[in-house]
Write a protein that holds these residues in place. Structure first.
Motif, PDB file in Angstrom:
ATOM      1  N   GLY A  27       0.766  -1.290  -0.103  1.00  0.00           N
ATOM      2  CA  GLY A  27       0.134   0.099  -0.001  1.00  0.00           C
ATOM      3  C   GLY A  27       0.880   1.195   0.109  1.00  0.00           C
ATOM      4  N   ILE A  28       0.142   2.356  -0.682  1.00  0.00           N
ATOM      5  CA  ILE A  28       1.024   3.601  -0.568  1.00  0.00           C
ATOM      6  C   ILE A  28       0.124   4.716   0.267  1.00  0.00           C
ATOM      7  CG2 ILE A  28       1.444   5.632  -2.014  1.00  0.00           C
ATOM      8  CD1 ILE A  28       1.541   3.483  -4.345  1.00  0.00           C
ATOM      9  N   VAL A  29       0.918   5.550   1.071  1.00  0.00           N
ATOM     10  CA  VAL A  29       0.490   6.626   1.800  1.00  0.00           C
ATOM     11  C   VAL A  29       0.980   7.688   1.052  1.00  0.00           C
ATOM     12  CG1 VAL A  29       0.420   7.945   4.004  1.00  0.00           C
ATOM     13  CG2 VAL A  29       0.317   5.549   4.059  1.00  0.00           C
ATOM     14  N   ILE A  30       0.120   8.928   0.637  1.00  0.00           N
ATOM     15  CA  ILE A  30       0.435   9.951   0.005  1.00  0.00           C
ATOM     16  C   ILE A  30       0.387  11.109   0.834  1.00  0.00           C
ATOM     17  CG2 ILE A  30      -0.335  11.687  -1.856  1.00  0.00           C
ATOM     18  CD1 ILE A  30      -1.620   9.293  -3.331  1.00  0.00           C
ATOM     19  N   VAL A  31       1.432  11.783   0.859  1.00  0.00           N
ATOM     20  CA  VAL A  31       1.884  13.039   1.623  1.00  0.00           C
ATOM     21  C   VAL A  31       1.713  14.197   0.687  1.00  0.00           C
ATOM     22  CG1 VAL A  31       3.310  14.129   3.330  1.00  0.00           C
ATOM     23  CG2 VAL A  31       3.291  11.602   3.182  1.00  0.00           C
ATOM     24  N   THR A  32       0.748  15.150   1.290  1.00  0.00           N
ATOM     25  CA  THR A  32       0.697  16.526   0.498  1.00  0.00           C
ATOM     26  C   THR A  32       0.690  17.630   1.492  1.00  0.00           C
ATOM     27  OG1 THR A  32      -0.429  17.524  -1.124  1.00  0.00           O
ATOM     28  CG2 THR A  32      -1.766  16.739   0.556  1.00  0.00           C
ATOM     29  N   SER A  33       0.620  18.948   0.913  1.00  0.00           N
ATOM     30  CA  SER A  33       0.555  19.910   1.752  1.00  0.00           C
ATOM     31  C   SER A  33      -0.487  20.954   1.391  1.00  0.00           C
ATOM     32  CB  SER A  33       2.091  20.669   1.779  1.00  0.00           C
ATOM     33  OG  SER A  33       2.296  21.196   0.313  1.00  0.00           O
ATOM     34  N   PRO A  34      -1.008  21.836   2.081  1.00  0.00           N
ATOM     35  CA  PRO A  34      -2.215  22.753   1.883  1.00  0.00           C
ATOM     36  C   PRO A  34      -1.913  23.770   0.968  1.00  0.00           C
ATOM     37  CG  PRO A  34      -1.479  23.073   3.955  1.00  0.00           C
ATOM     38  CD  PRO A  34      -0.477  22.203   3.522  1.00  0.00           C
ATOM     39  N   GLN A  35      -1.503  23.659  -0.190  1.00  0.00           N
ATOM     40  CA  GLN A  35      -0.982  24.510  -1.236  1.00  0.00           C
ATOM     41  C   GLN A  35      -1.867  24.363  -2.473  1.00  0.00           C
ATOM     42  OE1 GLN A  35       2.911  23.489  -0.222  1.00  0.00           O
ATOM     43  NE2 GLN A  35       3.292  25.565   0.276  1.00  0.00           N
TER      44      GLN A  35
END
Length: 280
Positions: free
Chosen positions: A163-171
């Motif tokens: 499985g993959i966990v995607i990381v992002t930011s609030p931009q």
């Protein structure tokens, strides 16, 4: 028109999986990925590793960010070096039992640049999986490099990623970042467990109000667009950054930062044991 890179990306002639050595018994592999750099993948990887270890699991981290490794420093391993056991490498073990293999553990000085081309980096990933004695692990977390290029292809085609966990930011770029990661996961036929938003807000020390310094989060809309669960929103905490810089994430990480992500990872089934060789 096609080429070998397009064929590889499509998974039609994917290379053979790297073999697991007989001194490793990894039950689940989870990759932590983002479509761009600077969003805090290593922090999320470290947080998940600490939370899993606190829950009683045996945890390892394969630092696939070969040219920009930060996991060893985060876990207090600066200046330490991986040792060998016969033809295998031994991962370094943190004070609280998390096993780590990283290019920084193979360099004379952790500040030395890693001036390796793509094929050499792919060989390092193979070495970190096939030629490292991980022992029994409930979870191996793979801290991915930024983007979706050669190393990501190598990991997804050659390791048994569950499985993959995607990381992002609030931009504003959040939709594009998630789209890149989701599209790659679909091409590799690997399930996405969900999205973690890092740097989501700052908490006022006086009143506790959550201040969205990058503006209103777009995570809900993006998660709905791609039909993905939201696995958590991590705040900006200067004390957490200081703990990582000091190599004290295990001792100083606040509890309960990513409960949904932890539950999603814990819900993954174990790898099926290989069938015995009929000719044996």
């Amino acid at each position: 028109m096609s080429c070998e890179h397009a064929t590889a990306a499509g998974g039609q002639t994917a290379p053979q999986e790297f073999e697991e050595n007989n001194l490793s018994e990894v039950k689940r592999v989870v990759a932590v990925l983002s479509g761009k750099g600077g969003v805090g993948k290593s922090l999320v990887t470290g947080t998940l590793a600490v939370e899993l270890a606190r829950a009683g699991h045996k945890v390892g981290i394969l630092d696939a960010d070969i040219t920009g490794p930060s996991i060893p420093k985060m876990f207090g391993m600066s200046g330490r070096h991986a040792m060998g056991l016969g033809n295998l490498l031994l991962p370094e073990i943190s004070d609280h039992g998390v096993k780590v293999m990283s290019s920084n553990l193979l360099l004379k000085n952790e500040t030395d640049p890693v001036l390796w081309r793509g094929p050499v980096i792919a060989g390092a990933i193979r070495q970190f999986w096939s030629e490292t004695s991980w022992g029994p692990l409930d979870y191996l977390l793979v801290d991915m490099p930024p983007g979706t290029a050669d190393v990501a292809l190598t990991v997804f085609q050659s390791l048994p990623v569950d499985g993959i966990v995607i990381v992002t930011s609030p931009q504003d770029l959040v939709s594009m970042i998630v789209a890149k990661a989701v599209n790659m996961a679909e091409k590799m036929n690997i399930p996405v467990l969900g999205i973690v938003e890092n740097m989501a807000y700052v908490e006022c020390p006086d009143c506790g109000k959550k201040i969205e310094i990058f503006g209103p989060s777009k995570l809900d809309a993006v998660a709905e667009q791609y039909n993905l669960p939201i696995l958590g929103r991590m705040p900006i905490k200067p004390e957490l950054a200081a703990a990582c810089d000091d190599g004290a994430i295990e001792a100083e990480l606040p509890g309960g930062l990513l409960p949904e992500a932890l539950a999603s990872v814990e819900a993954l089934p174990e790898h099926e044991a290989p069938e015995p060789d009929a000719g044996a």
